[in-house]
Design a protein around this motif. Structure first.
Motif, mmCIF file in Angstrom:
data_model
loop_
_atom_site.group_PDB
_atom_site.id
_atom_site.type_symbol
_atom_site.label_atom_id
_atom_site.label_comp_id
_atom_site.label_asym_id
_atom_site.label_seq_id
_atom_site.Cartn_x
_atom_site.Cartn_y
_atom_site.Cartn_z
ATOM 1 N N VAL A 95 0.860 -1.182 0.000
ATOM 2 C CA VAL A 95 0.000 0.000 0.000
ATOM 3 C C VAL A 95 0.891 1.225 0.000
ATOM 4 C CG1 VAL A 95 -1.932 -1.121 1.146
ATOM 5 C CG2 VAL A 95 -0.150 -0.038 2.520
ATOM 6 N N ASN A 96 0.294 2.361 -0.281
ATOM 7 C CA ASN A 96 1.023 3.630 -0.307
ATOM 8 C C ASN A 96 2.185 3.598 -1.292
ATOM 9 O OD1 ASN A 96 -0.649 4.706 1.749
ATOM 10 N ND2 ASN A 96 0.611 3.688 3.307
ATOM 11 N N ILE A 97 1.943 3.039 -2.473
ATOM 12 C CA ILE A 97 2.940 3.059 -3.536
ATOM 13 C C ILE A 97 3.069 4.486 -4.057
ATOM 14 C CG2 ILE A 97 3.542 2.134 -5.800
ATOM 15 C CD1 ILE A 97 1.723 -0.257 -5.133
ATOM 16 N N ASP A 98 4.273 4.944 -4.216
ATOM 17 C CA ASP A 98 4.500 6.315 -4.660
ATOM 18 C C ASP A 98 4.198 6.425 -6.159
ATOM 19 O OD1 ASP A 98 5.343 8.852 -5.260
ATOM 20 O OD2 ASP A 98 7.303 8.666 -4.304
ATOM 21 N N PRO A 99 3.173 7.190 -6.561
ATOM 22 C CA PRO A 99 2.833 7.298 -7.986
ATOM 23 C C PRO A 99 3.870 8.052 -8.800
ATOM 24 C CG PRO A 99 1.503 8.813 -6.700
ATOM 25 C CD PRO A 99 2.244 7.956 -5.705
ATOM 26 N N LEU A 100 4.800 8.703 -8.143
ATOM 27 C CA LEU A 100 5.868 9.395 -8.860
ATOM 28 C C LEU A 100 6.956 8.439 -9.316
ATOM 29 C CD1 LEU A 100 6.275 12.600 -6.655
ATOM 30 C CD2 LEU A 100 4.910 12.310 -8.736
ATOM 31 N N GLU A 101 6.952 7.218 -8.776
ATOM 32 C CA GLU A 101 8.000 6.260 -9.092
ATOM 33 C C GLU A 101 7.455 5.078 -9.888
ATOM 34 O OE1 GLU A 101 9.898 4.979 -5.527
ATOM 35 O OE2 GLU A 101 10.721 6.968 -5.052
#
Length: 305
Positions: free
Chosen positions: A48-54
């Protein structure tokens, strides 16, 4: 089967298998693949909380209890709720094949259409006991529902496209035409996929190869059943934009499979593109491969990005 152009004319030819009897398919694949920063292998993808910038990658994500119910996930960097998903469906006569057969498609999209998320999926394979339908359609539905439920975690759209090869093309068309309850599919590509099992080319054949294909998908089946599992008979005016590629000398897929579906797409006014390479078989390279690359890339740009 076609594959695509590479960056700065650096490419190689690779073989992979999509139908039974070890039929070799040639693809052009980029030699130098970008090195990606995030990689998870053999995971249930509880992240969870995967960084959408990466960039994010998860391999062999389980979506069911069977060992074949796994997919590989590739999420682009800087994604948003507008980021569409391309689902890849491998071939193999509904009884064999693996998602790795579609890695060339995956690599091309990641390299040349970098704003699209990719899901490369396996599905349960048919055998003497287990029929392909509705099992494999159900697996596609499960994957699509899984992605929809994970939208917030992944930061992606629920809009999807399909690229299917041979048997995978049949499944892609059938799901998009008959089982896309929420009209999520924005485009579907069939590369030498069967479309109509009531075609006389199958029903009246004495060719053992063609008969084997028909038997796999419905030995002694009624016409009603064969229509139910045929994309041609499930096509409606609400079908998504469809792009088709076929070979005129294909020993497995009669030319009529593509032509009849094209004619019905015209009749119903469905956005489509159809290409028949008269001298090609169940795959091609060279200039025709280049032609396929350009057309499919443009079609994805128009309807999915």
């Amino acid at each position: 089967m076609p594959y695509y152009l590479t960056h700065k004319n650096v490419y190689k030819v690779v073989n992979y298998f999509i139908m039974k009897n070890s039929i070799k398919i040639l693809f052009i694949l980029i030699i130098t693949i970008s090195y990606f920063s995030c990689h998870n292998s053999d995971t249930n993808d509880d992240t969870v909380n995967i960084d959408p910038l990466e960039y994010y990658e998860a391999l062999n994500v389980s979506y069911g209890s069977d060992s074949d119910q796994k997919f590989d996930l590739y999420l682009p960097a800087n994604r948003s709720v507008e980021t569409k998903i391309m689902i890849l469906i491998h071939g193999g006569g509904w009884t064999s094949g693996d998602k790795s057969d579609m890695n060339d498609f995956k690599d091309y999209i990641l390299q040349n259409l970098p704003d699209i998320a990719v899901v490369n999926m396996n599905y349960r394979l048919a055998d003497d006991i287990t029929q392909p339908y509705p099992m494999q359609i159900n697996d596609i539905t499960t994957v699509v529902d899984y992605l929809k439920n994970k939208q917030d975690d992944y930061v992606i759209s629920d809009e999807i496209g399909f690229i299917g090869a041979s048997a995978g093309a049949h499944l892609s068309l059938l799901w998009s035409y008959a089982f896309d309850t929420y009209e999520q599919t924005k485009m579907v590509c069939s590369i030498v996929g069967p479309t109509n099992f009531t075609d006389p080319a199958y029903l009246d054949t004495t060719d053992p190869v063609l008969q084997e294909i028909l038997d796999t998908y419905g030995v002694d089946a009624s016409i009603e059943f064969l229509e139910e599992v045929s994309p041609y008979h499930q096509l409606t005016v609400n079908a998504p934009p469809t792009i088709l590629f076929y070979g005129g000398e294909d020993p497995l897929i009669p030319t009529s499979q593509g032509i009849f579906l094209r004619d019905k797409l015209v009749e119903l006014g469905v956005v489509h593109q159809f290409t028949l390479y008269p001298d090609e078989g169940h795959g091609w390279i060279g200039l025709n491969l280049l032609d396929t690359t350009i057309k499919l890339h443009t079609f994805i740009d128009t309807h999915l990005e």
